[in-house]
Enzyme design. Structure first.
Site, PDB file in Angstrom:
ATOM      1  N   ARG A   9      -6.494  10.376  -0.181  1.00 55.62           N
ATOM      2  CA  ARG A   9      -6.309  10.823  -1.568  1.00 55.62           C
ATOM      3  C   ARG A   9      -7.641  10.920  -2.295  1.00 55.62           C
ATOM      4  O   ARG A   9      -7.863  11.834  -3.081  1.00 55.62           O
ATOM      5  CB  ARG A   9      -5.347   9.889  -2.304  1.00 55.62           C
ATOM      6  CG  ARG A   9      -3.894  10.146  -1.943  1.00 55.62           C
ATOM      7  CD  ARG A   9      -2.973   9.078  -2.500  1.00 55.62           C
ATOM      8  NE  ARG A   9      -3.073   7.832  -1.748  1.00 55.62           N
ATOM      9  CZ  ARG A   9      -3.136   6.628  -2.291  1.00 55.62           C
ATOM     10  NH1 ARG A   9      -3.123   6.494  -3.602  1.00 55.62           N
ATOM     11  NH2 ARG A   9      -3.231   5.566  -1.531  1.00 55.62           N
ATOM     12  N   HIS A  29       0.863  -1.175   0.000  1.00 59.67           N
ATOM     13  CA  HIS A  29       0.000   0.000   0.000  1.00 59.67           C
ATOM     14  C   HIS A  29       0.898   1.223   0.000  1.00 59.67           C
ATOM     15  O   HIS A  29       1.874   1.275   0.752  1.00 59.67           O
ATOM     16  CB  HIS A  29      -0.888  -0.012   1.255  1.00 59.67           C
ATOM     17  CG  HIS A  29      -2.030   0.950   1.207  1.00 59.67           C
ATOM     18  ND1 HIS A  29      -1.853   2.304   1.277  1.00 59.67           N
ATOM     19  CD2 HIS A  29      -3.364   0.749   1.093  1.00 59.67           C
ATOM     20  CE1 HIS A  29      -3.043   2.903   1.217  1.00 59.67           C
ATOM     21  NE2 HIS A  29      -3.974   1.979   1.094  1.00 59.67           N
TER      22      HIS A  29
END
Lengths: 633, 256
Positions: A269, A249
């Site tokens: 994000r 990740h």
């Protein structure tokens, strides 16, 4: 012979995360007496750590969404290596699985017109993730847990016994799947609290044990993720698929050291967070690969406009699939443009007012404030890649979740391979758990119902399993400390089979794994069997070593870079590798010498993608992915 | 990175008894109490029993009492103590010890089963549920609960009164009743289930005298007393007189 308690059930589900609980609910509702067995307390499974949401093309926020778009995004994210039938079923069934949760009491965040809200995420064309702030996994696990309690309440009314048809054996571990000839006959287990052994006899067993992250040093995974189901399948004779694909990740915490690796949700994000290097540059614009060029913004101005007007602007490159972002961060740090603690900066403070950040990302706010003294509403976070998910897993039949070659053995969720190809999109894990957890439970229950003659449990297998489990108490002089072995394994996998891989290093890793296997055979523990974590770890080491061997071998074999497998010495994605699966088979019979290899690797051609599914893509796009000969077929 | 040696005193033993044992152990920058317990396991006490899972404050497994206060070990930073201080870690007091820092929390699972589940509304198919955000906010607050059981441990109704356990569900499960009662689509009432009445009669709401100990220890910051228990008492008041509701409405300052 070892005296062990034996119980009869129709279906045994190993693991009580999202996939396991959904499987258990389905099996029980189809009439099977179902036992769930899990290493932690009921309701604590790793699924609670999922943050962002459940991907399902309900089209609540953008009406353009539908299963075909979701299918396309999933295949692109997995670089077309996905078992396409799984991706198809997943995209089609995910909305029903989410809506069903509402009827069990789940409370998702809402749209202004009262429907389930959906948020943007990497690689998803439309806002698609049903969510509850940034604690979606907790909502999922609690809803399934409460549904199980509701079924138990029904049984209490009917039989006066909550556990008449559905029982959770919490804080118990399975060390072997037992067999009668080819067929599954049950599981050998121990109770962590007492160390007591017991056997659950059943014609059908569902593996839903999650992933393997605890073989790596920097990981977002909890202690449970020791590859148990992967190893149980192999030891029972069922092969694993594409184990080289491990997802790092892009955003884990990097400081302080004690929290290194803890997940920072992709929702940061999705909700407008941007990545910057130490020069203050939004570097992701430099890392958009060719296959995605047309779909991502080229300027900051366009990317910024997309949040308000997604129909006329392209997405910001921070929302590329995870493998791309993780590699980019890795490259920036390596080039000397990293943050003080070896990550990059992730900033959402300039996008939204403080109050909105606290509402949309409450646990991120809390986590950084409490553990790192960082106020994310006012300053950037420092983040870097962390081992998060394994795309590889037990090879399964797409429709039934049945493993290969072991009748009665099923696998669902992270432990199963194929669905995500070489890289999983964020949000596709929780939907995967629900879709294939349900299917595994359904088919396991049907299999059990068909088993009119119950497979017999062999006493010899019970004795062997008991002896294996007790071995750490009988270690000779010079016993190895299981904690030390574990740390060395994690360092080896992190350094030599990590996010960027090289041939020489992987060969070195295989040598180290061999040496660790020899030492692990001498792992010893002190104390007694009652709640003894050193003993538990000594037993888990077998699984981690087996799975690590699979990852290293497959990674060495695949001489290309694709999704969660990046080779510095073979940097390009090779179309010729597209139709190739790497399958890990157990060496049969298992060698007595601990140094000997435990698995052998076989190349297998993937099933051709169905034409009507291929037709969902433009020809120009397929040319970038499919092998030459596939294009003519 | 700075490193120092800390003094720890940890309870070791089982159901038959035990004692506090002293340890001296290395501490690094930014660490939490759970890191130190893990270091002890790896270097000095391989069989030290501790329950943990996510190490990020999300699963509620590593509950213990640190210097007498119920806390999550993974969210208690070493920097909150002075270097000279001896840090004492003991198992949750309200529950029977299994071994070392691990307790038998089955009380909580038994109580969970006594709360009737969500009742889906008749005539609404899956996908047809419509709810406004403002109407789900309150129940969502309660669903943030990670079931660490610190509130159950600290609540003085049961902390030193084993005899009350049979009749009292504890803050966590009274909050669960409140959550379902405030769920916009829960159809319990249509099925003849009065959650407010059951809170009082079946789950021991009357025992709660709103001292807010539960709210103080909640690692999720849920306002258990103000937002769940007092409103539940007020809703139950039509059915049964409870002097504490009157008192609560006088002394609590809560937002509506």
């Amino acid at each position: 012979m070892a005296q062990v308690d034996r119980q009869h059930w129709d279906v045994v589900v190993v693991g009580a995360g999202g996939a396991g609980l959904r499987a258990a609910i389905e099996a029980r509702e189809r009439g099977a007496r179902t036992a769930v067995i899990c290493k932690s307390l009921f309701g604590k499974a790793h699924t609670v750590m999922a943050e962002g949401g459940i991907a399902a093309s309900m089209g609540n926020v953008n009406e353009g969404d539908n299963w075909q778009v979701h299918f396309r995004d999933t295949m692109r994210g997995g670089k077309f290596l996905n078992q396409w039938r799984m991706a198809e079923l997943h995209a089609k069934e995910a909305p029903d699985r989410v809506w069903e949760l509402e009827t069990w009491g789940a409370l998702f965040d809402r749209t202004p017109d009262g429907r389930i809200s959906q948020r943007n995420f990497g690689g998803h064309e439309y806002p698609r993730l049903a969510h509850v702030g940034d604690r979606t996994g907790l909502e999922l696990i609690r809803t399934l847990q409460q549904k199980i309690v509701q079924l138990q309440q029904q049984d209490f009314k009917e039989f006066g016994d909550y556990e008449a048809r559905l029982k959770v054996f919490q804080e118990c571990t399975v060390t072997r799947v037992l067999k009668d000839g080819e067929k599954v006959s049950g599981t050998f287990c121990y109770e962590r609290e007492s160390g007591r052994f017991f056997v659950l006899e059943a014609p059908a067993v569902v593996l839903a044990t999650g992933g393997i992250g605890k073989s790596f040093k920097t990981t977002s995974n909890s202690w449970e993720y020791t590859g148990d189901g992967h190893a149980l399948a192999l030891l029972a004779g069922a092969p694993l698929l594409n184990m080289e694909f491990v997802q790092f990740h892009p955003t884990g915490m990097v400081w302080p050291p004690s929290v290194k690796g803890i997940l920072v949700t992709e929702s940061v994000r999705g909700d407008g967070g941007v990545l910057r290097n130490s020069d203050g540059k939004r570097f992701m614009f430099d890392y958009v690969p060719d296959v995605f060029k047309e779909k991502y913004a080229e300027t900051e101005a366009e990317a910024d406009r997309w949040y308000d007007d997604p129909d006329h602007n392209r997405r910001p490159p921070e929302l590329l699939p995870r493998d791309e972002v993780a590699r980019a961060i890795n490259a920036e740090v390596k080039a000397g443009r990293g943050s003080p603690h070896g990550g990059v900066f992730l900033d959402v403070s300039t996008r939204m007012p403080a109050e909105k950040i606290k509402r949309r990302l409450p646990s991120m706010y809390h986590q950084f404030k409490e553990l790192a003294d960082v106020d994310i509403t006012a300053e950037p976070m420092e983040v870097g890649p962390t081992c998060h998910y394994v795309m590889g897993g037990v090879a399964v039949d797409s429709d039934t979740a049945a493993t290969v070659g072991v009748p009665g053995l099923y696998a669902a969720g992270e432990v199963a391979g194929g669905m995500h190809g070489s890289n999983r999109l964020g949000g596709n894990s929780l939907s995967d758990l629900l879709v294939f957890g349900r299917r595994a439970g359904l088919h396991a229950a049907e299999h059990a119902a068909r088993a009119t003659v119950r497979p017999a449990v062999d006493d010899g297998q019970i004795d062997a399993a008991a002896a294996e489990a007790l071995a750490p108490f009988h270690a000779e002089d010079g016993a190895e400390n299981p904690y030390t072995l574990h740390q060395e394994l994690q360092q080896t996998m992190n350094d030599l089979v990590g996010i960027i891989r090289r041939e020489g290093e992987m060969q070195q890793a295989l040598g180290k794994l061999r040496a660790l296997r020899v030492r692990a055979a001498r792992a010893g523990v002190e104390g007694h069997r009652q709640f003894n974590p050193g003993w538990h770890l000594a037993l888990d080491l077998r699984n981690m070593l087996l799975v690590s061997e699979c990852v290293a071998k497959a990674a060495l074999e695949r001489t290309e870079s694709r999704g969660g497998h990046t080779r510095e010495d073979c940097p390009a994605m090779e179309r010729d590798w597209r139709p190739v699966n790497l399958v890990c088979h157990p060496v049969d019979p298992a060698p007595a010498d601990p140094a000997a290899d435990r698995i052998r690797l076989v190349r297998q051609r993937t099933e051709p993608i169905r034409p009507d599914l291929l037709a969902l893509f433009e020809k120009e796009e397929l040319v970038k992915y499919l092998a030459e000969e596939e294009l003519y077929e | 990175m700075t490193t120092y040696d800390a003094r720890f005193r940890i309870w070791r033993g089982d159901a038959d008894g035990g004692e506090l044992r002293d340890f001296t152990v290395e501490v690094h920058d930014g660490e939490v109490v759970l890191d130190i317990v893990h270091r002890l396991q790896a270097t000095q006490a391989a069989d030290l029993a501790v329950r943990w899972n996510c190490k990020a404050g999300k699963c509620g497994s590593c509950s213990a009492e640190i210097n007498g206060r119920p806390r999550l070990m993974c969210m208690t930073r070493m920097s909150t103590f002075s270097r000279e201080e001896t840090i004492t870690v003991t198992p949750l007091r309200a529950f029977p010890v299994v071994r070392d820092l691990v307790t038998d929390v089955s009380f909580n699972y038994a109580k969970a089963r006594e709360v009737p589940a969500f009742v889906p509304p008749q005539g609404l198919a899956p996908g047809e549920y419509r709810m406004q955000q403002v109407d789900v906010d309150r129940s969502q607050e309660f669903r943030k609960c990670i079931e660490c059981f610190l509130c159950q441990d600290t609540c003085h109704v049961v902390r030193d009164h084993e005899e009350n356990k049979a009749a009292f569900a504890g803050p966590r499960f009274l909050m669960r009743v409140a959550e379902l009662d405030m769920h916009p689509l829960d159809a319990a009432e249509a099925e003849g289930l009065d959650r407010k009445r059951t809170a009082q009669e079946d789950h021991g709401l009357g025992y709660c005298n709103i001292t807010k100990c539960c709210t103080e220890v909640c690692p999720e910051g849920i306002k258990i007393t103000d937002n769940a228990l007092i409103p539940l008492k007020e809703r139950a008041v039509d059915r049964k007189y409870d002097p504490l509701v009157w008192l609560g409405s006088k002394i609590s300052r809560r937002r509506d």
